[in-house]
Design a protein around this motif. Structure first.
Motif, short mmCIF file in Angstrom:
data_model
loop_
_atom_site.label_atom_id
_atom_site.label_comp_id
_atom_site.label_asym_id
_atom_site.label_seq_id
_atom_site.Cartn_x
_atom_site.Cartn_y
_atom_site.Cartn_z
N ALA A 1 -42.08 -58.16 1.79
CA ALA A 1 -41.39 -58.29 3.53
C ALA A 1 -40.77 -59.44 3.45
CB ALA A 1 -42.02 -57.71 4.30
N GLU B 1 -38.60 -58.31 7.56
CA GLU B 1 -38.21 -57.57 7.28
C GLU B 1 -38.62 -56.60 6.40
OE1 GLU B 1 -33.88 -58.77 9.36
OE2 GLU B 1 -34.27 -59.82 7.02
N ASP B 2 -37.88 -55.19 6.02
CA ASP B 2 -39.13 -54.49 4.75
C ASP B 2 -38.25 -54.00 3.40
OD1 ASP B 2 -39.46 -52.50 2.51
OD2 ASP B 2 -40.02 -51.00 4.27
N PHE C 1 -32.32 -52.99 7.68
CA PHE C 1 -34.02 -53.15 6.62
C PHE C 1 -34.88 -53.30 8.43
CE2 PHE C 1 -31.20 -56.47 4.57
CZ PHE C 1 -32.13 -56.08 3.36
N LYS C 2 -35.73 -52.33 7.83
CA LYS C 2 -36.48 -52.08 8.78
C LYS C 2 -37.21 -53.04 9.69
CE LYS C 2 -37.16 -46.98 7.29
NZ LYS C 2 -38.23 -46.32 6.08
N LYS C 3 -37.82 -52.83 10.38
CA LYS C 3 -39.19 -54.38 10.73
C LYS C 3 -40.42 -53.59 10.12
CE LYS C 3 -36.53 -56.25 13.38
NZ LYS C 3 -34.80 -56.49 13.46
N VAL C 4 -40.91 -55.06 10.14
CA VAL C 4 -42.29 -54.81 8.96
C VAL C 4 -43.38 -56.24 10.13
CG1 VAL C 4 -44.54 -54.88 7.28
CG2 VAL C 4 -41.44 -54.10 7.02
N LEU D 1 -45.17 -52.75 -0.77
CA LEU D 1 -44.11 -52.61 0.27
C LEU D 1 -44.77 -54.27 0.76
CD1 LEU D 1 -43.71 -52.18 3.58
CD2 LEU D 1 -44.88 -54.52 4.16
N THR E 1 -38.81 -53.96 0.10
CA THR E 1 -39.47 -53.57 -0.43
C THR E 1 -38.53 -53.00 -2.31
OG1 THR E 1 -41.56 -52.57 0.69
CG2 THR E 1 -40.94 -51.52 -1.76
#
Length: 667
Positions: A138, A147-148, A75-78, A136, A150
């Protein structure tokens, strides 16, 4: 049958999407379906086939995208545009009336009303829409960074992927799993010889954090919206107005009821305490909010929670069990905390086998002994605690507990400072303290050093490779690669993660130091008021107390930290390692905005909303969401909304994006 051309296919796809969205809204939001499941499935299959034939016509907001897609690696950070604060808790009528008294005092006699909502026992999430499309989703994360998720949120049928209003907006809601769906899911897991989920909340959290969104799609998650954080085109006066607008746009909003005063709030709380079991989802209380949005802004927030809202927690579920033993754990500040080891018991949806006993005074006050039968509950349905001893069940075999005179880890003397309830190990080099201190330093909210966890830290300490967190920055790959589970690649990753952490912002470094009583909220306040560690070190307790929200306890703790020689040495070595011990920009001319308030409206071409907020705050200004007579500048992008008209009426100075760019970059 003649094959459709692209133009006809596009029209059919558009018509099918509109019909499917309409029926999803009726079924998942209104709970009032107008067609059968079979008819709905037929429509969806037609759309899937058409999109397969014309893949170039697939859009991110198509209903077909709810079924899940490719598996993610991580998961990418947001970064959240606004901090997600926690709510203070109220546990009885007195707490609610105390909250109301604080509101009255801070509003100086102004009229106000409350809105009461369900406090859903789920997972908080943020949603962003751009030009009417869901862009988006999160998790809450630590309140600053989430965490992304979506792709997983697109599988939630009650969340519209497309809305009528073509605007930028950010919302918050609670993802949950219905009780009926939870039961179905667990029956399915048992049939497949899988362990059942402990409770609906755990199941929802686990579903949302699946790297494979197809798994999330199978879980039938739901979401209820409880707040609108920002809107590029509209202004609202009350929370009830916001809910009305969100309903119009097709969102399923949280149940809510207005209340004229705190006594009406109390009546609503008592009603739902009795009726909560009738819901198909778990609630652990109610949330009470001020309805008027301008009054919320006036009330403001503390470092950790808004002053305009409070969570009323229902009385906790209680069970009896036995204390098998009492263990001592050590924290990073040397505090010895007694913990009861219990015979496992099911409590509020999970198995409880440990409960905090807080401190020695608490054990004596409740006369808790090893072997006692006790009543336990989850405080606020979260932290297990011992409520009382069932003394009539004693048979004489119970043993009194005494706090150790020596640290159970290093053997050093244990003292209890005068006026404190907590006993502490006096050895600042105690291995347990050092381990906890380093764990805090590398944690996600602090320096966020991936790969440096409890097992590695223990090895580093046991092999005398480090003594404290500053030593991490002087490690070499050759120190690591021969350790257990530390080969060439993993040791290289750790060294790279440590090196990358040198770029952490000043706020994170402040929090990572582990100054007692300085949490992330207090660290943020310090970072706003000081430009460097050196400045904080030179500040007196009186100067620190002059800062709003920094009280005498925090002030004394900060002063004491910098007086300790070992801590000064730590800071010296962190500076030598290249850690950021001051803000990036501390020159006076870079604070030229001097507290001026900026509002942004319309679509900006050169910046995101997060970027303009950062630019304004770094220059000493404030980015706020609504126009008022106290606004200094309104910055307009393409297609400005009602904020533009309001600014003209109030005589607020209006800047184009180019004029703002020139202003902010001239220094």
């Amino acid at each position: 049958m003649a094959k459709l051309n692209r133009e006809k296919a596009e029209k059919k796809i558009k018509a099918l999407r509109e019909k499917i969205r309409e029926h999803e809204y009726k079924y998942f939001v209104l709970d009032d379906p107008s067609i059968s499941d079979a008819e709905f499935d037929q429509m969806m299959q037609k759309l899937i086939k058409l999109e397969a034939d014309f893949p170039e016509l697939i859009t991110e907001d198509s209903p077909t995208q709810r079924v899940g897609g490719e598996v993610l690696d991580e998961f990418k950070k947001v970064e959240h545009s606004a901090t997600m604060l926690s709510l203070d808790n109220a546990f009885d009528k007195r707490d609610l009336r105390d909250f109301d008294n604080r509101v009255q005092k801070n509003l100086n006699g102004e009229d106000y009303q409350y809105v009461v909502e369900h406090k859903i026992d789920g997972l908080s999430a943020v949603m962003r829409y751009n030009n009417g499309s869901f862009e988006l989703g999160a998790t809450r994360g630590n309140g600053e960074v989430g965490e992304d998720i979506t792709k997983n949120m697109k599988t939630i049928r009650s969340l519209p992927l497309k809305i009528e209003e073509k605007a930028e907006m950010e919302l918050r809601g609670e993802i949950y799993l219905a009780k009926s769906e939870f039961q179905r899911l667990n029956e399915e897991r048992l049939e497949n010889d899988e362990s059942p989920f402990a409770n609906p909340r755990n199941a929802a959290a686990g579903s949302v954090r699946q790297l494979d969104s197809k798994i999330a799609a199978q879980r039938s998650l739901s979401i209820l919206i409880y707040d609108l954080i920002s809107h590029s085109e509209r202004e609202f006066e009350t929370h009830l107005e916001v809910f009305s607008y969100l309903r119009e746009q097709g969102f399923k909003v949280n149940w809510h009821q207005s209340a004229a005063d705190i006594e009406a709030v109390i009546e609503i709380c008592e009603k739902w305490q009795e009726e909560r079991e009738g819901l198909d989802f778990e609630i652990d209380g109610l949330v009470i909010k001020i309805n008027n949005l301008a009054l919320r802004e006036k009330l403001g927030s503390t470092a950790r929670s808004p002053r305009w809202a409070i969570a009323y927690k229902f009385p906790a579920q209680q069970k009896t069990t036995k204390i098998k033993d009492i263990e001592i754990s050590l924290g990073r500040t040397g505090a010895l905390t007694p913990t009861a080891i219990l015979e496992p018991v099911e409590l509020a949806g999970s198995t409880v086998s440990r409960a905090t006993l807080h401190n020695e005074d608490e054990i004596k006050r409740k006369d808790i002994r090893v072997g006692d039968t006790v009543l336990v509950q989850k405080a606020g349905d979260i932290i297990p605690e011992v409520i009382k001893v069932i003394k009539e069940d004693r048979d004489g075999s119970e043993k009194e507990f005494k706090m150790p005179e020596n640290c159970p880890v290093c053997g050093s003397e244990v003292i209890r400072p005068e006026g404190e309830a907590v006993s502490r190990c006096t050895n600042i080099s105690c291995p347990a303290q050092r381990k906890e201190s380093i764990l805090h330093f590398v944690s996600r909210d602090a320096m966020n050093i991936d790969g440096v966890g409890p097992a590695l830290i223990e090895q580093l300490l046991n092999n005398n490779l480090i003594e404290d967190y500053a030593d991490l920055y002087f490690l070499k790959q050759s120190h690591l690669k021969d350790l257990e589970r530390m080969g060439e690649k993993s040791s290289q990753n750790v060294i790279e993660a440590i090196e990358a952490s040198k770029e952490r912002e000043f706020l994170r470094v402040l929090y990572a130091l582990g100054i007692r009583h300085v949490g992330i909220g207090a660290a943020r306040i310090l970072a706003k008021n000081f430009d460097s560690i050196e400045q904080i070190k030179e500040a007196t307790a009186e100067e620190l107390e002059d800062i709003d929200e920094i009280g005498p306890v925090i002030a004394e703790s900060i002063v004491g930290f910098f007086q300790e020689r070992h801590n000064r040495d730590l800071l010296s070595r962190l500076k030598q390692a290249g850690i950021r011990l001051e803000k990036e920009n501390t020159a006076e001319n870079e604070k030229f905005l001097n507290g001026q308030k900026f509002v942004f409206t319309g679509s900006l071409n050169n910046y995101t909303r997060s970027e303009v907020k950062d630019l304004v705050e770094k220059a000493g200004g404030r980015a706020v969401s609504s126009v008022s007579s106290k606004t200094d500048y309104l910055v307009i992008g393409d297609n400005p909304g009602s904020k533009y008209d309001k600014a003209k009426q109030l005589g607020v100075e209006i800047l184009s994006e180019a004029e703002f760019k020139e202003m902010i970059e001239k220094k």
